[in-house]
Design a protein around this motif. Structure first.
Motif, PDB file in Angstrom:
ATOM      1  N   ALA A 207       0.746  -1.125   0.086  1.00 11.57           N
ATOM      2  CA  ALA A 207       0.138   0.168   0.140  1.00 11.57           C
ATOM      3  C   ALA A 207       0.929   1.121  -0.182  1.00 11.57           C
ATOM      4  CB  ALA A 207      -0.892  -0.125   1.255  1.00 11.57           C
TER       5      ALA A 207
ATOM      6  N   ASP B 144      -1.905  -3.321   3.287  1.00  6.16           N
ATOM      7  CA  ASP B 144      -3.470  -3.729   3.974  1.00  6.16           C
ATOM      8  C   ASP B 144      -3.152  -4.935   4.398  1.00  6.16           C
ATOM      9  OD1 ASP B 144      -5.221  -1.334   3.478  1.00  6.16           O
ATOM     10  OD2 ASP B 144      -4.175  -1.470   1.491  1.00  6.16           O
TER      11      ASP B 144
ATOM     12  N   LEU C  57      -2.157  -1.907   7.566  1.00  9.20           N
ATOM     13  CA  LEU C  57      -3.377  -0.876   7.639  1.00  9.20           C
ATOM     14  C   LEU C  57      -4.725  -1.711   7.888  1.00  9.20           C
ATOM     15  CD1 LEU C  57      -2.210   0.814   4.347  1.00  9.20           C
ATOM     16  CD2 LEU C  57      -1.427   1.423   6.707  1.00  9.20           C
TER      17      LEU C  57
ATOM     18  N   ARG D  98     -18.506  -0.913   2.500  1.00  9.29           N
ATOM     19  CA  ARG D  98     -17.294  -1.490   3.253  1.00  9.29           C
ATOM     20  C   ARG D  98     -18.137  -2.255   4.310  1.00  9.29           C
ATOM     21  NH1 ARG D  98     -12.208   2.338   2.934  1.00  9.29           N
ATOM     22  NH2 ARG D  98     -11.142   0.427   3.044  1.00  9.29           N
TER      23      ARG D  98
ATOM     24  N   HIS E 169     -11.486   4.305   9.761  1.00  7.70           N
ATOM     25  CA  HIS E 169     -11.005   5.307   9.205  1.00  7.70           C
ATOM     26  C   HIS E 169     -11.618   6.468  10.079  1.00  7.70           C
ATOM     27  CE1 HIS E 169     -11.361   2.253   6.208  1.00  7.70           C
ATOM     28  NE2 HIS E 169     -10.242   2.653   5.807  1.00  7.70           N
TER      29      HIS E 169
ATOM     30  N   ARG F 152     -17.372   9.253  -1.259  1.00  3.65           N
ATOM     31  CA  ARG F 152     -16.587   9.432   0.032  1.00  3.65           C
ATOM     32  C   ARG F 152     -15.474  10.326   0.183  1.00  3.65           C
ATOM     33  NH1 ARG F 152     -12.649   4.172  -0.267  1.00  3.65           N
ATOM     34  NH2 ARG F 152     -11.392   4.567  -2.076  1.00  3.65           N
TER      35      ARG F 152
ATOM     36  N   ASP G 170      -5.582   8.706   5.119  1.00  7.72           N
ATOM     37  CA  ASP G 170      -5.879   7.863   3.948  1.00  7.72           C
ATOM     38  C   ASP G 170      -5.497   8.195   2.813  1.00  7.72           C
ATOM     39  OD1 ASP G 170      -7.052   5.622   2.848  1.00  7.72           O
ATOM     40  OD2 ASP G 170      -8.986   6.106   3.581  1.00  7.72           O
ATOM     41  N   TRP G 171      -5.615   7.427   1.826  1.00  5.97           N
ATOM     42  CA  TRP G 171      -4.672   7.370   0.304  1.00  5.97           C
ATOM     43  C   TRP G 171      -5.620   8.611  -0.502  1.00  5.97           C
ATOM     44  CZ3 TRP G 171      -2.543   5.092   3.841  1.00  5.97           C
ATOM     45  CH2 TRP G 171      -1.391   4.417   3.561  1.00  5.97           C
TER      46      TRP G 171
HETATM   47  C1  BGC Z   1      -8.354   2.800   1.848  1.00  8.03           C
HETATM   48  C2  BGC Z   1      -7.972   2.411   2.966  1.00  8.03           C
HETATM   49  C3  BGC Z   1      -6.449   1.678   2.758  1.00  8.03           C
HETATM   50  C4  BGC Z   1      -5.789   2.601   1.694  1.00  8.03           C
HETATM   51  C5  BGC Z   1      -4.425   1.912   1.279  1.00  8.03           C
HETATM   52  C6  BGC Z   1      -7.739   3.460   0.604  1.00  8.03           C
HETATM   53  O1  BGC Z   1      -8.416   3.642  -0.299  1.00  8.03           O
HETATM   54  O2  BGC Z   1      -9.659   3.660   2.327  1.00  8.03           O
HETATM   55  O3  BGC Z   1      -8.514   1.595   4.001  1.00  8.03           O
HETATM   56  O4  BGC Z   1      -5.856   1.193   3.886  1.00  8.03           O
HETATM   57  O5  BGC Z   1      -6.789   2.804   0.462  1.00  8.03           O
HETATM   58  O6  BGC Z   1      -4.844   0.893   0.476  1.00  8.03           O
END
Ligand code: BGC
Length: 754
Positions: free
Chosen positions: A92, A110, A164, A178, A212, A222, A290-291
Motif C-alpha cells: 500500500a 493492507d 493498515l 465496506r 478510518h 466518499r 487515508d490514500w
Molecule cells: C482505503 C484504506 C486503505 C488505503 C491503502 C484506501 O483507499 O480507504 O482503507 O488502507 O486505501 O490501500
C-alpha cells in the motif's frame, strides 16, 4: 545543524487547543482528576510509550533541515499507474528511512483480513480470514486477538512494518460498500473487537492502524461527502468505538478518513485530530492520512502527521512545502517537530528500528488456514431452522447444491482489504471497465468449495450441482432431492454502495422457486451485510456465512453436517426494509450513481449526510427508538442446543449470570446486557456481553463489567451519569430480554475510561 527543542512551546500550543472545561452540574461528582494530562487514557502514560517518546525527542533534536520532512511524506507502493520507489515492497505504501539516524524505512500493507497481495504483483499469498462483520458475529475478542497475531506475523515475515487494519467505523447504513470490512453497528462490540485485533497484530513488532477516523459511513462521494453530526452524539457512537479500540489496542497509528465531518475534511479536522484524539484521549502515536485524503498543507496544523501516498493528493504538501513553512514560521516549526516526534514515538514503541531488514521466517499457512476456519464457524449465524434440518444427523442420500459458485469457492469482499490464498482466486468475475482498477476490483472466490467439502463429508450421497442460471433446471432437480442447499451471494466492495438490501442477479426468484419445489431447502448466505428475504417463510433453514475466508467451504459443510456448531450472533440488525433505515436512500446515490467512486461531483454539488437524524442511535437503537421490529435483531443467532440463564445478579456496575447448556449438543451462548431505561426513560444500549462455549449439560457463571460510558451521556467531552434507577436487561438479542434488574447508581462525571 542540530536543532534546539521547543517542547515547552509545543505543549503550550497543545494546551491552547483544548476546549475549555464545562461547568460541573451540581448533582454530579467528579471522579477523575481535572487536569488534561491526568484525564488522558491510562495506557498513554505507560513507561513503554514514555520511553519511546523520549527517544523520539532525542532523534528529532539531531535532524538536519531536509531530514525533517522524510517520514512525514509517504509514497505509493502500487506500481500502477506509474512506478514506485525501488526499495519499496509492492504494497500500500512506503516511507523512506534516514540511515544516519537509524530510522528504518517503513513498508505498509493492507489489511484487516490478511496481508493483501495487490493484483498479483508480489509473488506471494497470505491467509485470507473471514470478513470483519463475520468476526464481529463471533462476539469473541480473544479469538479475534489470536487472528490479529497471525495476520501480524504474516505481515512481519513478508517484511512489512505497518498493517493498515483495525476498521472501527460503525455501520450506520448496511448498504455501505465496506460493511463487510467493519465489525458491527455497536460501539462497545466494535471497540472491543477492533482493540483486540490491533493488540494481536502489534504483538509482532509491527504497527497497526485503527481507521478510518472518523464517521466514514458510506462510499458514495466518499472523498467529498460532509457528514453532519452533533459532537456529543459522535462521542457516544463512532468516536466511542475508537476510544475503546485505542485503550485496548494501543495502536501505533490512526488513519484519518476521506469524508468531511461537520464541514472539515477528517484529515484536516482539528476537533477530531487534536481536541479529541490528542488532547482528550492523550493519543501519543501518529495520524496518517487515508490514500488521497489530504486537502491542503493546513491539515498539518489540524493534527495530521503524515501524508500517505502523497502523489495521490492534489499536491505533495508534507515535504518541501511543509519545510518552507517551518523555516518561515515558528508555529509550523514546532508542529513539524511534533509530527516527527509522534511518528518516531510509534516506530520506537514497537521496536521497528531493531527489526532486521529481512526478518524472513516460514509462514505456516496450513495451521493459519485451520484457524481461519475456526473464525469462520465462530461467526456463522443460524437465522432460521424449522424442523431441525441442520445438523444433518441422518446423512442425506441425494443433495442438490445450487448457485453461488459453490462448486469453486466462497465469495470475498473487494477493495483494499482483498487478500488471496495460495493459488489466487478460484473464480474472478469482472466488475466492468473501471480503468486501472479493473484488475483489482473484481468478484473473487477463495479456493474453498462448499460443494467439494459436502462431497467429502457425504461420500455415499449423490450430490448434484447447478449454477442457478436456469431456474427450471434447478427446480426439476430440487423436486427429486432429499435436501437442497442454495448458496446466495451479495458482493460488496470498497468504492461503491448497494442500492438496497436485495440479493442481486435474480437470486430471490431462484430461492423462491427452489424452496417452493422442496421444503427441505437450506439457504446459505455469503453476503457482506444484511439482506431482506422475501422467500424466508418457505425455507427450512438459513445460515448466514458472510464472506467466510480461505476455509469457508469446509466451515459451511462442518456447520451444516453438525461437525461444528454455528457460533455467531448478528453484529448488525437485519431491517425489514430500507424504509426502516434512518435514510431510506443512500445520500448522493441518485446524483452520483452507485458506481465506483472515481468520479468527481459536478461543480457546485455538495453532498451532505445528516447523521443527526439517528445521532448515536444506530442500528438496533434506531429501531428500538422508533418501535420498529427487525427481520432479525442485533445479537440474534440460533443454536443446535438449548441454553437457560439463571442467577442473574447486578451490583453496581458488576453483573453475573449462570448459563446452562440444557440441550444435547455443544454450543456457544452469548448473553448480552442492555440498558433498557434510565430513571424511567426508555433506551436500548448494549452495555456488556460475554461468550461461552459449553458442552451439553454443563453450566458456567459469567461475569460482566458494564461499561459506564454506555450508561452515561456525553456532554462536551465529559461522560455524565445522572443519579437514579438504571434498568438492565439480560438479552439473547436486542429484542429478546429474558430477565431484568434495577440498580440505583450515583451521579458521576468523568473524562476517560469505562
Ligand atoms: C482505503 C484504506 C486503505 C488505503 C491503502 C484506501 O483507499 O480507504 O482503507 O488502507 O486505501 O490501500
Amino acid at each position: 545543524m542540530a536543532r534546539k527543542t521547543m517542547l515547552k512551546a509545543a505543549s503550550r500550543l497543545a494546551l491552547a487547543l483544548v476546549a475549555a472545561p464545562v461547568a460541573m452540574p451540581l448533582a454530579a461528582q467528579s471522579t477523575e482528576p481535572e487536569t488534561n494530562d491526568d484525564a488522558k487514557q491510562e495506557w498513554t502514560k505507560s513507561e513503554e510509550w514514555q520511553a519511546a517518546a523520549a527517544k523520539a525527542l532525542q532523534t528529532v533534536d539531531q535532524m538536519e533541515d531536509t531530514e525533517r520532512v522524510v517520514v512525514t511524506r509517504g509514497y505509493r507502493a502500487i506500481p500502477f499507474p506509474g512506478s514506485i520507489p525501488e526499495e519499496a515492497i509492492p504494497g500500500a505504501g512506503y516511507i523512506p528511512g534516514i540511515e544516519r539516524l537509524g530510522i528504518p524505512p517503513l513498508h505498509e500493507t493492507d489489511g484487516p483480513l490478511g496481508v493483501t497481495y495487490i493484483a498479483g504483483l508480489r509473488n506471494d499469498f497470505a491467509t485470507p480470514f473471514p470478513s470483519s462483520v463475520s468476526q464481529g458475529a463471533s462476539f469473541d475478542p480473544a479469538l479475534i486477538e489470536r487472528m490479529g497475531e497471525i495476520i501480524g506475523s504474516e505481515a512481519r515475515a513478508k517484511g512489512f512494518d505497518i498493517l493498515l487494519a483495525g476498521g472501527a467505523n460503525l455501520t450506520r447504513d448496511p448498504r455501505n460498500g465496506r460493511t463487510f470490512e467493519y465489525f458491527s453497528e455497536d460501539p462497545l462490540l466494535t471497540g472491543k473487537l477492533t482493540g483486540a485485533s490491533v493488540r494481536g497484530i502489534q504483538s509482532n513488532d509491527i504497527i497497526s492502524t485503527v481507521k478510518h477516523f472518523a464517521l466514514n459511513g458510506q462510499e458514495t462521494g466518499r472523498r467529498f461527502i460532509d457528514v453532519q453530526i452533533g459532537r456529543d452524539a459522535a462521542r457516544e457512537s463512532d468516536l466511542l468505538a475508537f476510544e475503546i479500540a485505542l485503550e485496548i489496542g494501543e495502536p501505533g497509528a490512526v488513519m484519518c478518513a476521506y469524508n468531511k465531518v461537520n464541514g472539515q475534511n477528517a484529515c484536516a479536522n482539528e476537533y477530531l485530530l487534536t481536541d479529541v484524539l490528542r488532547d482528550s484521549w492523550g493519543y501519543p502515536g501518529f495520524v496518517m492520512s487515508d490514500w488521497g485524503a489530504v486537502p491542503s498543507l493546513q491539515a498539518a496544523l489540524a493534527g495530521l502527521d503524515q501524508q500517505s501516498a502523497a502523489s495521490l493528493d492534489n499536491e505533495v504538501y508534507f515535504q518541501d512545502q511543509l519545510l518552507a513553512r517551518a523555516e518561515a514560521d515558528q508555529i509550523w516549526d514546532e508542529r513539524l517537530d511534533a509530527m516527527n516526534r509522534r511518528i518516531l514515538t510509534s516506530v520506537y514503541r514497537f521496536g521497528l528500528d531493531e527489526v532486521p531488514a529481512d526478518p524472513g521466517g516460514e509462514i505456516d499457512y496450513d495451521s493459519h488456514a485451520d484457524f481461519a476456519q475456526e473464525v469462520a464457524t465462530a461467526g456463522m449465524v443460524l437465522l432460521r431452522n424449522e424442523g431441525d434440518i441442520p445438523p444433518l444427523s441422518e446423512p442425506p442420500k441425494r443433495i442438490l447444491v445450487v448457485g453461488g459458485y459453490a462448486d469453486a469457492g466462497v465469495l470475498s469482499g473487494a477493495g483494499s482489504s482483498q487478500a488471496h490464498g495460495e493459488g489466487g482466486p478460484a473464480i474472478i468475475r469482472p466488475y466492468g471497465d473501471i480503468g486501472p482498477y479493473s484488475r483489482v476490483l473484481t468478484q473473487q472466490y477463495h479456493r474453498s468449495s462448499p460443494l467439494k467439502a459436502l462431497r467429502a463429508r457425504y461420500p455415499d450421497a449423490r450430490i448434484d450441482f447447478r449454477d442457478g442460471r436456469y431456474v427450471s433446471d434447478a427446480v426439476a432437480l430440487a423436486q427429486v432431492a432429499d435436501l437442497v442447499v442454495v448458496f446466495a451471494t451479495q458482493w460488496m466492495s470498497e468504492g461503491f454502495d448497494l442500492p438496497d438490501l436485495s440479493l442481486p442477479d435474480g437470486q430471490d426468484a431462484l430461492i423462491a422457486a427452489v424452496s417452493a419445489a422442496n421444503p427441505r431447502t437450506v439457504v446459505v448466505l455469503e453476503t457482506g451485510g444484511p439482506i431482506v428475504m422475501p422467500w424466508l417463510d418457505d425455507t427450512a433453514a438459513v445460515l448466514q456465512a458472510w464472506y467466510p475466508g480461505i476455509r469457508g467451504g469446509q466451515a459451511i459443510a462442518d456447520v451444516l453436517s453438525g461437525d461444528a456448531y454455528p457460533g455467531g450472533r448478528l453484529p448488525l440488525s437485519f431491517p425489514r426494509s430500507t424504509q426502516d433505515l434512518p435514510r431510506p436512500d443512500v445520500p448522493g446515490a441518485l446524483e452520483l450513481g452507485l458506481d465506483f467512486t472515481g468520479s468527481e461531483p459536478s461543480p457546485g454539488y455538495e453532498l451532505v449526510a445528516d447523521y443527526d437524524v439517528e445521532g448515536a442511535d444506530i442500528g438496533y437503537r434506531w429501531l428500538a427508538r422508533n418501535e420498529l421490529d427487525s427481520l432479525f435483531p442485533f445479537g440474534f443467532g440460533l443454536n443446535y442446543t438449548e441454553f437457560s440463564f439463571d442467577e442473574f445478579a447486578l451490583e453496581g456496575v458488576r453483573a453475573s449470570v449462570r448459563v446452562t447448556n440444557t440441550g444435547e449438543r455443544p454450543g456457544a451462548a452469548v448473553p448480552q446486557l442492555y440498558l433498557l431505561s434510565r430513571n424511567g426513560q426508555p433506551m436500548r444500549r448494549l452495555v456488556g456481553f460475554a461468550k461461552t462455549e459449553l458442552p451439553a449439560g454443563e453450566a458456567r457463571t459469567l461475569d460482566f463489567d458494564l461499561d459506564r460510558r454506555l450508561l452515561a451521556d456525553n456532554r462536551d467531552g465529559y461522560w455524565i451519569m445522572p443519579e437514579g434507577d438504571y434498568e438492565i436487561g439480560l438479552g439473547t438479542d436486542a429484542e429478546t430480554i429474558v430477565a431484568r434488574k434495577n440498580v440505583r447508581l450515583p451521579a458521576r462525571r468523568w473524562r476517560n475510561g469505562g
